[in-house]
Write a protein that holds these residues in place. Sequence first.
Motif, PDB file in Angstrom:
ATOM      1  N   ARG A 273     -16.053   8.364 -14.612  1.00  0.00           N
ATOM      2  CA  ARG A 273     -15.498   7.016 -14.527  1.00  0.00           C
ATOM      3  C   ARG A 273     -14.098   7.122 -13.939  1.00  0.00           C
ATOM      4  O   ARG A 273     -13.350   8.036 -14.257  1.00  0.00           O
ATOM      5  N   LEU A 274     -13.752   6.139 -13.102  1.00  0.00           N
ATOM      6  CA  LEU A 274     -12.460   6.151 -12.446  1.00  0.00           C
ATOM      7  C   LEU A 274     -12.058   4.710 -12.195  1.00  0.00           C
ATOM      8  O   LEU A 274     -12.848   3.932 -11.648  1.00  0.00           O
ATOM      9  N   SER A 275     -10.847   4.343 -12.604  1.00  0.00           N
ATOM     10  CA  SER A 275     -10.407   2.957 -12.381  1.00  0.00           C
ATOM     11  C   SER A 275     -10.088   2.750 -10.902  1.00  0.00           C
ATOM     12  O   SER A 275      -9.665   3.682 -10.199  1.00  0.00           O
ATOM     13  N   LEU A 276     -10.278   1.528 -10.452  1.00  0.00           N
ATOM     14  CA  LEU A 276     -10.007   1.230  -9.044  1.00  0.00           C
ATOM     15  C   LEU A 276      -8.533   1.391  -8.683  1.00  0.00           C
ATOM     16  O   LEU A 276      -8.241   1.877  -7.575  1.00  0.00           O
ATOM     17  N   PRO A 277      -7.573   1.039  -9.566  1.00  0.00           N
ATOM     18  CA  PRO A 277      -6.174   1.298  -9.198  1.00  0.00           C
ATOM     19  C   PRO A 277      -5.880   2.791  -8.983  1.00  0.00           C
ATOM     20  O   PRO A 277      -5.134   3.145  -8.067  1.00  0.00           O
ATOM     21  N   VAL A 278      -6.472   3.656  -9.791  1.00  0.00           N
ATOM     22  CA  VAL A 278      -6.259   5.096  -9.614  1.00  0.00           C
ATOM     23  C   VAL A 278      -6.904   5.557  -8.308  1.00  0.00           C
ATOM     24  O   VAL A 278      -6.301   6.315  -7.539  1.00  0.00           O
ATOM     25  N   LEU A 279      -8.116   5.077  -8.035  1.00  0.00           N
ATOM     26  CA  LEU A 279      -8.791   5.425  -6.780  1.00  0.00           C
ATOM     27  C   LEU A 279      -7.970   4.961  -5.581  1.00  0.00           C
ATOM     28  O   LEU A 279      -7.773   5.711  -4.621  1.00  0.00           O
ATOM     29  N   ALA A 280      -7.453   3.727  -5.642  1.00  0.00           N
ATOM     30  CA  ALA A 280      -6.649   3.199  -4.541  1.00  0.00           C
ATOM     31  C   ALA A 280      -5.363   4.013  -4.363  1.00  0.00           C
ATOM     32  O   ALA A 280      -4.960   4.312  -3.222  1.00  0.00           O
ATOM     33  N   ALA A 281      -4.733   4.401  -5.461  1.00  0.00           N
ATOM     34  CA  ALA A 281      -3.508   5.204  -5.373  1.00  0.00           C
ATOM     35  C   ALA A 281      -3.798   6.573  -4.764  1.00  0.00           C
ATOM     36  O   ALA A 281      -3.038   7.052  -3.910  1.00  0.00           O
ATOM     37  N   LEU A 282      -4.875   7.218  -5.201  1.00  0.00           N
ATOM     38  CA  LEU A 282      -5.228   8.526  -4.642  1.00  0.00           C
ATOM     39  C   LEU A 282      -5.511   8.424  -3.147  1.00  0.00           C
ATOM     40  O   LEU A 282      -5.087   9.284  -2.367  1.00  0.00           O
ATOM     41  N   CYS A 283      -6.215   7.375  -2.746  1.00  0.00           N
ATOM     42  CA  CYS A 283      -6.505   7.194  -1.321  1.00  0.00           C
ATOM     43  C   CYS A 283      -5.221   6.966  -0.519  1.00  0.00           C
ATOM     44  O   CYS A 283      -5.084   7.481   0.584  1.00  0.00           O
ATOM     45  N   ASP A 284      -4.274   6.220  -1.110  1.00  0.00           N
ATOM     46  CA  ASP A 284      -2.999   5.989  -0.426  1.00  0.00           C
ATOM     47  C   ASP A 284      -2.191   7.277  -0.321  1.00  0.00           C
ATOM     48  O   ASP A 284      -1.631   7.590   0.731  1.00  0.00           O
ATOM     49  N   ILE A 285      -2.139   8.044  -1.408  1.00  0.00           N
ATOM     50  CA  ILE A 285      -1.389   9.305  -1.426  1.00  0.00           C
ATOM     51  C   ILE A 285      -1.951  10.288  -0.407  1.00  0.00           C
ATOM     52  O   ILE A 285      -1.214  10.941   0.329  1.00  0.00           O
ATOM     53  N   LEU A 286      -3.281  10.383  -0.368  1.00  0.00           N
ATOM     54  CA  LEU A 286      -3.931  11.386   0.479  1.00  0.00           C
ATOM     55  C   LEU A 286      -4.283  10.853   1.860  1.00  0.00           C
ATOM     56  O   LEU A 286      -4.886  11.565   2.671  1.00  0.00           O
ATOM     57  N   ASP A 287      -3.929   9.594   2.120  1.00  0.00           N
ATOM     58  CA  ASP A 287      -4.206   8.955   3.409  1.00  0.00           C
ATOM     59  C   ASP A 287      -5.681   9.101   3.786  1.00  0.00           C
ATOM     60  O   ASP A 287      -6.034   9.626   4.847  1.00  0.00           O
ATOM     61  N   CYS A 288      -6.539   8.652   2.871  1.00  0.00           N
ATOM     62  CA  CYS A 288      -7.979   8.738   3.102  1.00  0.00           C
ATOM     63  C   CYS A 288      -8.646   7.475   2.571  1.00  0.00           C
ATOM     64  O   CYS A 288      -7.977   6.597   2.024  1.00  0.00           O
ATOM     65  N   THR A 289      -9.921   7.389   2.728  1.00  0.00           N
ATOM     66  CA  THR A 289     -10.704   6.293   2.171  1.00  0.00           C
ATOM     67  C   THR A 289     -11.506   6.830   0.988  1.00  0.00           C
ATOM     68  O   THR A 289     -11.625   8.055   0.829  1.00  0.00           O
ATOM     69  N   PRO A 290     -12.066   5.947   0.165  1.00  0.00           N
ATOM     70  CA  PRO A 290     -12.921   6.440  -0.931  1.00  0.00           C
ATOM     71  C   PRO A 290     -14.071   7.317  -0.427  1.00  0.00           C
ATOM     72  O   PRO A 290     -14.486   8.255  -1.097  1.00  0.00           O
ATOM     73  N   THR A 291     -14.544   7.049   0.775  1.00  0.00           N
ATOM     74  CA  THR A 291     -15.625   7.862   1.342  1.00  0.00           C
ATOM     75  C   THR A 291     -15.177   9.292   1.593  1.00  0.00           C
ATOM     76  O   THR A 291     -15.965  10.223   1.479  1.00  0.00           O
ATOM     77  N   GLY A 292     -13.917   9.483   1.930  1.00  0.00           N
ATOM     78  CA  GLY A 292     -13.402  10.834   2.128  1.00  0.00           C
ATOM     79  C   GLY A 292     -13.171  11.567   0.820  1.00  0.00           C
ATOM     80  O   GLY A 292     -13.280  12.783   0.751  1.00  0.00           O
ATOM     81  N   LEU A 293     -12.871  10.817  -0.223  1.00  0.00           N
ATOM     82  CA  LEU A 293     -12.588  11.397  -1.525  1.00  0.00           C
ATOM     83  C   LEU A 293     -13.865  11.715  -2.305  1.00  0.00           C
ATOM     84  O   LEU A 293     -13.913  12.667  -3.071  1.00  0.00           O
ATOM     85  N   ILE A 294     -14.898  10.911  -2.066  1.00  0.00           N
ATOM     86  CA  ILE A 294     -16.171  11.093  -2.780  1.00  0.00           C
ATOM     87  C   ILE A 294     -17.272  11.265  -1.743  1.00  0.00           C
ATOM     88  O   ILE A 294     -17.647  10.314  -1.059  1.00  0.00           O
ATOM     89  N   ALA A 295     -17.771  12.474  -1.609  1.00  0.00           N
ATOM     90  CA  ALA A 295     -18.855  12.751  -0.664  1.00  0.00           C
ATOM     91  C   ALA A 295     -20.179  12.528  -1.389  1.00  0.00           C
ATOM     92  O   ALA A 295     -20.443  13.150  -2.414  1.00  0.00           O
ATOM     93  N   THR A 296     -20.981  11.621  -0.886  1.00  0.00           N
ATOM     94  CA  THR A 296     -22.258  11.307  -1.536  1.00  0.00           C
ATOM     95  C   THR A 296     -23.421  11.859  -0.724  1.00  0.00           C
ATOM     96  O   THR A 296     -23.318  12.057   0.485  1.00  0.00           O
ATOM     97  N   SER A 297     -24.524  12.076  -1.415  1.00  0.00           N
ATOM     98  CA  SER A 297     -25.759  12.476  -0.746  1.00  0.00           C
ATOM     99  C   SER A 297     -26.932  11.932  -1.541  1.00  0.00           C
ATOM    100  O   SER A 297     -26.835  11.691  -2.749  1.00  0.00           O
ATOM    101  N   ALA A 298     -28.035  11.726  -0.845  1.00  0.00           N
ATOM    102  CA  ALA A 298     -29.248  11.207  -1.482  1.00  0.00           C
ATOM    103  C   ALA A 298     -30.447  11.903  -0.861  1.00  0.00           C
ATOM    104  O   ALA A 298     -30.447  12.216   0.330  1.00  0.00           O
ATOM    105  N   GLN A 299     -31.437  12.158  -1.681  1.00  0.00           N
ATOM    106  CA  GLN A 299     -32.658  12.763  -1.159  1.00  0.00           C
ATOM    107  C   GLN A 299     -33.860  12.161  -1.875  1.00  0.00           C
ATOM    108  O   GLN A 299     -33.769  11.744  -3.020  1.00  0.00           O
ATOM    109  N   ASN A 300     -34.955  12.117  -1.162  1.00  0.00           N
ATOM    110  CA  ASN A 300     -36.182  11.598  -1.745  1.00  0.00           C
ATOM    111  C   ASN A 300     -36.769  12.612  -2.720  1.00  0.00           C
ATOM    112  O   ASN A 300     -36.768  13.807  -2.451  1.00  0.00           O
TER     113      ASN A 300
END
Length: 108
Positions: free
Chosen positions: A52-79
């Motif tokens: 679990r992660l609050s959106l303000p913390v996620l937004a702050a981390l993205c601002d600090i690291l100059d990235c988007t949530p997609t760069g911070l969290i790499a997702t994958s899916a498989q059948n």
Amino acid sequence: MPRQISYRWRLRELMAARGMFTVAELMPHLTERGITLSSSQVHRLVSGTPERLSLPVLAALCDILDCTPTGLIATSAQNLPARRAADEEAPINLAARRPTRVRLTPEG
């Protein structure tokens, strides 16, 4: 078809790419953005994978690291393989269903 979703938390990688290698280096940046976390909370964020992660913390981390949530969290899916339906014909193993005969021996 059912799918299995997984994700990889990349905070430590992105911090290292920007020259931050310790929790102590990240904490002042969070404080500047109004995020007050203890050093143990920040350590868990950096060293583990949060469930679990609050959106303000996620937004702050993205601002600090100059990235988007997609760069911070790499997702994958498989059948996942499809499960066999209950009405499908399958060979029945009678040996597995048949009870074994009991042998009685006289006591003596």
